[in-house]
Structures are given as C-alpha cells and as structure tokens.
Design a protein around this motif. Structure first.
Motif, PDB file in Angstrom:
ATOM      1  N   LEU A 144      37.567  41.996 -12.928  1.00  0.00           N
ATOM      2  CA  LEU A 144      37.609  41.612 -11.513  1.00  0.00           C
ATOM      3  C   LEU A 144      38.665  40.536 -11.288  1.00  0.00           C
ATOM      4  O   LEU A 144      38.974  39.755 -12.182  1.00  0.00           O
ATOM      5  CB  LEU A 144      36.238  41.104 -11.079  1.00  0.00           C
ATOM      6  CG  LEU A 144      35.117  42.128 -11.187  1.00  0.00           C
ATOM      7  CD1 LEU A 144      33.780  41.479 -10.856  1.00  0.00           C
ATOM      8  CD2 LEU A 144      35.377  43.316 -10.288  1.00  0.00           C
ATOM      9  N   PRO A 145      39.211  40.485 -10.075  1.00  0.00           N
ATOM     10  CA  PRO A 145      40.241  39.475  -9.794  1.00  0.00           C
ATOM     11  C   PRO A 145      39.672  38.056  -9.818  1.00  0.00           C
ATOM     12  O   PRO A 145      38.498  37.837  -9.514  1.00  0.00           O
ATOM     13  CB  PRO A 145      40.729  39.845  -8.389  1.00  0.00           C
ATOM     14  CG  PRO A 145      39.670  40.688  -7.797  1.00  0.00           C
ATOM     15  CD  PRO A 145      38.944  41.338  -8.924  1.00  0.00           C
ATOM     16  N   LYS A 146      40.537  37.118 -10.171  1.00  0.00           N
ATOM     17  CA  LYS A 146      40.131  35.713 -10.146  1.00  0.00           C
ATOM     18  C   LYS A 146      39.777  35.334  -8.717  1.00  0.00           C
ATOM     19  O   LYS A 146      40.406  35.772  -7.774  1.00  0.00           O
ATOM     20  CB  LYS A 146      41.260  34.831 -10.648  1.00  0.00           C
ATOM     21  CG  LYS A 146      41.517  34.998 -12.118  1.00  0.00           C
ATOM     22  CD  LYS A 146      42.631  34.095 -12.591  1.00  0.00           C
ATOM     23  CE  LYS A 146      42.864  34.314 -14.070  1.00  0.00           C
ATOM     24  NZ  LYS A 146      43.931  33.480 -14.590  1.00  0.00           N
ATOM     25  N   GLY A 147      38.773  34.527  -8.571  1.00  0.00           N
ATOM     26  CA  GLY A 147      38.350  34.108  -7.239  1.00  0.00           C
ATOM     27  C   GLY A 147      37.219  34.938  -6.671  1.00  0.00           C
ATOM     28  O   GLY A 147      36.658  34.586  -5.638  1.00  0.00           O
ATOM     29  N   MET A 148      36.871  36.041  -7.318  1.00  0.00           N
ATOM     30  CA  MET A 148      35.762  36.850  -6.831  1.00  0.00           C
ATOM     31  C   MET A 148      34.455  36.205  -7.267  1.00  0.00           C
ATOM     32  O   MET A 148      34.285  35.850  -8.431  1.00  0.00           O
ATOM     33  CB  MET A 148      35.823  38.276  -7.364  1.00  0.00           C
ATOM     34  CG  MET A 148      34.661  39.121  -6.900  1.00  0.00           C
ATOM     35  SD  MET A 148      34.972  40.867  -7.157  1.00  0.00           S
ATOM     36  CE  MET A 148      34.811  41.438  -5.484  1.00  0.00           C
TER      37      MET A 148
END
Length: 78
Positions: A6-10
C-alpha cells in the motif's frame, strides 16, 4: 493481506482476507470480497464525492489486487 504494497500515508482500519477499509488522501477506501467468488465490491468516497463505486471481478484476484484496483480506478495513484 500484504499491507507493505500500500502507498505511504494510507491509514488502515481493517485489513482482512474478505474486507479492507482505510483512508488515503481524504478518501475512504472500502473493499469487500463476495463470498466464494472472484468478485469484489469497491467504494472510494470522500467529502468531494464518490470516485469509485462498483463491482470488480478478476479470476484469481486477491484482496491486495482489489485494493490496488480501487486506488488506480479512483485515480488516487498517479
């Protein structure tokens, strides 16, 4: 589910084999796998409205694949 993809910040609230719920860029990302099928129900919505609401089916797809589809389909990944 492999949350490392998953993308960083999720921010993740639920990450199970049949249900995922998280927050990304001001949007709620909700993915549910229909039982005994390769079909997922995806909703991506936020204060600005809904950017993905529908079924996605791909033979052999995992929850990881469905969450990536939710992010691509709602144009949150760019």
């Amino acid at each position: 589910m492999n949350t490392k993809k998953l993308p960083k910040g999720m921010k993740i609230q639920v990450a199970r084999e049949a249900h995922f719920f998280g927050f990304y860029k001001g949007f709620n990302v909700d993915v549910e796998k229909e039982s005994s099928t390769d079909t997922f129900y995806i909703q991506v919505f936020g204060d600005k409205g809904t950017s993905y609401d529908g079924y996605w089916r791909k033979i052999g797809a995992t929850m990881d694949d469905a969450v990536q589809e939710a992010l691509r389909g709602s144009e949150l990944l760019f």
